[in-house]
Design a protein around this motif. Structure first.
Motif, PDB file in Angstrom:
ATOM      1  N   VAL A 259       0.956  -1.132  -0.019  1.00  9.93           N
ATOM      2  CA  VAL A 259       0.069  -0.207  -0.062  1.00  9.93           C
ATOM      3  C   VAL A 259       0.912   1.154  -0.035  1.00  9.93           C
ATOM      4  CG1 VAL A 259      -2.051  -1.058   1.052  1.00  9.93           C
ATOM      5  CG2 VAL A 259      -0.363  -0.173   2.580  1.00  9.93           C
ATOM      6  N   THR A 260       0.637   2.123  -0.916  1.00  9.20           N
ATOM      7  CA  THR A 260       1.130   3.459  -0.870  1.00  9.20           C
ATOM      8  C   THR A 260       0.019   4.553  -0.757  1.00  9.20           C
ATOM      9  OG1 THR A 260       3.206   2.599  -2.016  1.00  9.20           O
ATOM     10  CG2 THR A 260       2.720   5.216  -2.147  1.00  9.20           C
ATOM     11  N   LEU A 261      -0.382   4.996   0.367  1.00  9.39           N
ATOM     12  CA  LEU A 261      -1.186   5.993   0.572  1.00  9.39           C
ATOM     13  C   LEU A 261      -0.803   7.215   1.001  1.00  9.39           C
ATOM     14  CD1 LEU A 261      -4.198   3.467   1.715  1.00  9.39           C
ATOM     15  CD2 LEU A 261      -3.588   4.200  -0.425  1.00  9.39           C
ATOM     16  N   PHE A 262      -1.206   8.453   0.570  1.00 12.88           N
ATOM     17  CA  PHE A 262      -0.947   9.669   1.163  1.00 12.88           C
ATOM     18  C   PHE A 262      -2.188  10.644   1.303  1.00 12.88           C
ATOM     19  CE2 PHE A 262       3.143   8.354  -0.405  1.00 12.88           C
ATOM     20  CZ  PHE A 262       3.960   8.908   0.520  1.00 12.88           C
ATOM     21  N   GLU A 263      -2.465  11.146   2.297  1.00 14.29           N
ATOM     22  CA  GLU A 263      -3.563  12.401   2.292  1.00 14.29           C
ATOM     23  C   GLU A 263      -3.229  13.569   1.405  1.00 14.29           C
ATOM     24  OE1 GLU A 263      -4.429  13.212   6.195  1.00 14.29           O
ATOM     25  OE2 GLU A 263      -4.241  11.207   6.916  1.00 14.29           O
ATOM     26  N   ASN A 264      -4.115  13.947   0.824  1.00 20.40           N
ATOM     27  CA  ASN A 264      -4.007  15.274  -0.064  1.00 20.40           C
ATOM     28  C   ASN A 264      -4.049  16.352   0.832  1.00 20.40           C
ATOM     29  OD1 ASN A 264      -3.735  16.914  -2.093  1.00 20.40           O
ATOM     30  ND2 ASN A 264      -5.352  16.589  -3.150  1.00 20.40           N
ATOM     31  N   ASN A 265      -2.980  16.644   1.686  1.00 18.21           N
ATOM     32  CA  ASN A 265      -3.352  17.625   2.655  1.00 18.21           C
ATOM     33  C   ASN A 265      -2.104  18.583   2.485  1.00 18.21           C
ATOM     34  OD1 ASN A 265      -1.341  16.158   3.837  1.00 18.21           O
ATOM     35  ND2 ASN A 265      -2.493  15.574   5.663  1.00 18.21           N
ATOM     36  N   GLY A 266      -1.532  18.728   1.455  1.00 14.68           N
ATOM     37  CA  GLY A 266      -0.130  19.525   1.225  1.00 14.68           C
ATOM     38  C   GLY A 266       0.259  19.164  -0.204  1.00 14.68           C
ATOM     39  N   LEU A 267       1.093  20.102  -0.603  1.00 11.99           N
ATOM     40  CA  LEU A 267       1.741  19.827  -1.975  1.00 11.99           C
ATOM     41  C   LEU A 267       2.811  18.876  -1.744  1.00 11.99           C
ATOM     42  CD1 LEU A 267       2.647  23.347  -3.386  1.00 11.99           C
ATOM     43  CD2 LEU A 267       0.816  21.338  -4.587  1.00 11.99           C
ATOM     44  N   ASN A 268       3.319  18.483  -0.676  1.00 14.71           N
ATOM     45  CA  ASN A 268       4.415  17.534  -0.484  1.00 14.71           C
ATOM     46  C   ASN A 268       3.703  15.935  -0.744  1.00 14.71           C
ATOM     47  OD1 ASN A 268       7.032  16.568   0.396  1.00 14.71           O
ATOM     48  ND2 ASN A 268       6.085  15.449   1.785  1.00 14.71           N
ATOM     49  N   ASN A 269       2.760  15.826  -0.189  1.00 12.89           N
ATOM     50  CA  ASN A 269       1.757  14.399  -0.367  1.00 12.89           C
ATOM     51  C   ASN A 269       1.516  14.053  -1.885  1.00 12.89           C
ATOM     52  OD1 ASN A 269       2.471  13.650   2.244  1.00 12.89           O
ATOM     53  ND2 ASN A 269       0.459  13.849   2.846  1.00 12.89           N
ATOM     54  N   TYR A 270       0.698  15.360  -2.401  1.00 10.53           N
ATOM     55  CA  TYR A 270       0.160  15.176  -3.674  1.00 10.53           C
ATOM     56  C   TYR A 270       1.302  15.128  -4.654  1.00 10.53           C
ATOM     57  CZ  TYR A 270      -2.770  16.669  -7.761  1.00 10.53           C
ATOM     58  OH  TYR A 270      -3.224  16.866  -8.828  1.00 10.53           O
ATOM     59  N   HIS A 271       2.293  15.613  -4.503  1.00  8.78           N
ATOM     60  CA  HIS A 271       3.527  15.458  -5.464  1.00  8.78           C
ATOM     61  C   HIS A 271       4.414  14.352  -5.003  1.00  8.78           C
ATOM     62  CE1 HIS A 271       2.167  18.501  -8.212  1.00  8.78           C
ATOM     63  NE2 HIS A 271       2.511  19.713  -7.694  1.00  8.78           N
ATOM     64  N   SER A 272       4.131  13.742  -4.237  1.00  6.41           N
ATOM     65  CA  SER A 272       4.927  12.604  -3.564  1.00  6.41           C
ATOM     66  C   SER A 272       5.274  11.606  -4.543  1.00  6.41           C
ATOM     67  CB  SER A 272       4.304  11.834  -2.364  1.00  6.41           C
ATOM     68  OG  SER A 272       3.251  10.996  -2.858  1.00  6.41           O
ATOM     69  N   LEU A 273       6.387  10.766  -4.391  1.00  6.36           N
ATOM     70  CA  LEU A 273       6.924   9.690  -5.364  1.00  6.36           C
ATOM     71  C   LEU A 273       7.524   8.606  -4.174  1.00  6.36           C
ATOM     72  CD1 LEU A 273       6.523   8.350  -7.940  1.00  6.36           C
ATOM     73  CD2 LEU A 273       8.871   9.523  -8.740  1.00  6.36           C
ATOM     74  N   GLY A 274       6.984   7.942  -3.407  1.00  6.41           N
ATOM     75  CA  GLY A 274       7.284   7.261  -2.077  1.00  6.41           C
ATOM     76  C   GLY A 274       8.259   6.400  -2.434  1.00  6.41           C
ATOM     77  N   ASN A 275       9.212   6.054  -1.599  1.00  8.33           N
ATOM     78  CA  ASN A 275      10.284   5.182  -1.806  1.00  8.33           C
ATOM     79  C   ASN A 275       9.568   3.759  -1.720  1.00  8.33           C
ATOM     80  OD1 ASN A 275      11.713   7.020  -0.916  1.00  8.33           O
ATOM     81  ND2 ASN A 275      12.609   6.356   0.860  1.00  8.33           N
ATOM     82  N   ARG A 276       8.421   3.541  -1.257  1.00  6.22           N
ATOM     83  CA  ARG A 276       7.898   2.134  -1.005  1.00  6.22           C
ATOM     84  C   ARG A 276       7.249   1.787  -2.352  1.00  6.22           C
ATOM     85  NH1 ARG A 276       5.021   5.830   1.371  1.00  6.22           N
ATOM     86  NH2 ARG A 276       6.202   5.631   3.473  1.00  6.22           N
TER      87      ARG A 276
END
Length: 361
Positions: A259-276
């Motif tokens: 699972v790769t889940l991020f809340e959309n509560n800031g540009l960091n999460n919205y533009h994330s590209l998680g290691n996992r």
């Protein structure tokens, strides 16, 4: 031999991006030092082909903790020879800025995040103001830098007119064999922090016929444990804590889905590209992932994940059940992961890294 000095605020054993970066540079002929923080429960350092140093701090949390670490880092750097220094994220940038000025050496910014847009920063106005002032003061003065994806690089250019390179945080390509999987467990690996949607992922597991194994630690760990108790999921949601990278790869390889889940509560999460996201891909592991731009772009090319439009428990449960029960879908995604890992790997990304450092001297 040029000496490059890096610093992070975490325990060095678990920072896979920095292990890859420092190893590649050391093997390319640089002398490399990586500085981190020593915690009370820190295990012995794993031997690496570069120098490692952990600084001990008395304060463990809060603003005073950051201040102490930055002061200790500055004093340590003051007596250490370096041909270039590299700050990792905003919480190490001030010591490196002042040291680079004092010693007249190049300074580099490696931005793993849009730091001021992380949930734990952007949702706390006073904290946000402090870090934003640090960012506005320092980042324009770091003309050399790189980050983890194009969207974050574009944001730095929009804000500060700095043209940063992109070095994605992807694993080294190792040969793998997909094992038999007698238990179809779901894995989450990485920081157990605010903004990772544990508030909806954990209750979603009531509707999923599989265990969730969480490998990592962070500022939301205690709250996550309370959520498990609240929803009666003790025994179904398992916390493994921090796991060394070599052992973690085995947990991931044995899992059924990630699972790769991020809340959309800031540009960091919205533009994330998680290691996992890439760790799952390299393990041949289909995953449930948020439908944000960076993930959508890769999935459009390689089709390795089920993307979801929202983070409601029923949506998460529906996606996980698709991965558990739709054999045709699962097999297609798994085969696509095995093909994609041949194109998306550290052996390709490190070429950009080495070219970057070659160009600053």
């Amino acid at each position: 031999m040029k000496h490059l000095v890096f610093a992070v605020t975490n325990d060095l054993n678990y920072d896979q991006r920095m292990i890859r970066i420092c190893t590649s540079l050391a093997e390319a002929g640089y002398r490399v030092s990586l500085i981190g923080r020593r915690w009370a429960a820190s295990p012995a350092l794993v031997p690496r082909p570069f120098q490692q140093k952990r600084l001990f701090c008395f304060f463990r949390t809060g603003k005073i903790s950051y201040l102490e670490y930055n002061l200790r880092l500055f004093l340590y750097l003051l007596f250490k020879k370096a041909d270039a220094v590299c700050a990792i994220d905003l919480d190490t940038i001030l010591p490196f800025y002042f040291i680079s000025k004092l010693k007249a050496v190049p300074r580099v910014y490696d931005a793993h995040e849009l730091f001021c847009e992380m949930k734990e920063v952007v949702t706390r106005p006073a904290v946000y103001r402090i870090w934003k002032k640090v960012e506005q003061y320092t980042v324009p003065k770091f003309k050399y830098g790189y980050t983890v994806n194009d969207a974050i690089a574009r944001e730095f250019y929009r804000l500060y007119q700095v043209q940063y390179a992109v070095v994605r945080n992807v694993p080294v390509l190792y040969p793998i064999t997909i094992p038999d999987k007698p238990e179809r467990y779901i894995i989450y690996q990485g920081a157990v922090n605010e903004g990772r949607s544990f508030e909806t992922l954990i209750p979603a597991m009531k509707q999923v016929n599989a265990r969730l194994v969480i490998c990592g630690d962070g500022n939301f760990m205690q709250a996550a444990r309370e959520l498990v108790k609240e929803h009666g999921l003790t025994g179904k949601v398992i916390f493994k804590g921090k796991i060394l990278p070599a052992e973690l790869r085995q947990y991931t390889l044995q899992a059924w889905a990630g699972v790769t889940l991020f809340e959309n509560n800031g540009l960091n999460n919205y533009h994330s590209l998680g290691n996992r996201f890439f760790d799952y891909l390299h393990a041949g592991l289909p995953q449930l992932c948020v439908d944000y731009p960076a993930y959508q772009e890769i999935n459009n090319q390689h089709d390795v994940a089920v993307l979801i439009k929202d983070l409601r428990p029923e949506t998460i449960a529906g996606g996980l059940n698709e991965l558990l029960n739709n054999k045709k879908l699962y097999n297609r995604l798994q085969q696509n992961c095995l093909q994609a890992r041949e194109a998306i790997n550290w052996q390709q990304e490190e070429k950009k890294l080495l070219e970057f450092y070659k160009n600053i001297f």
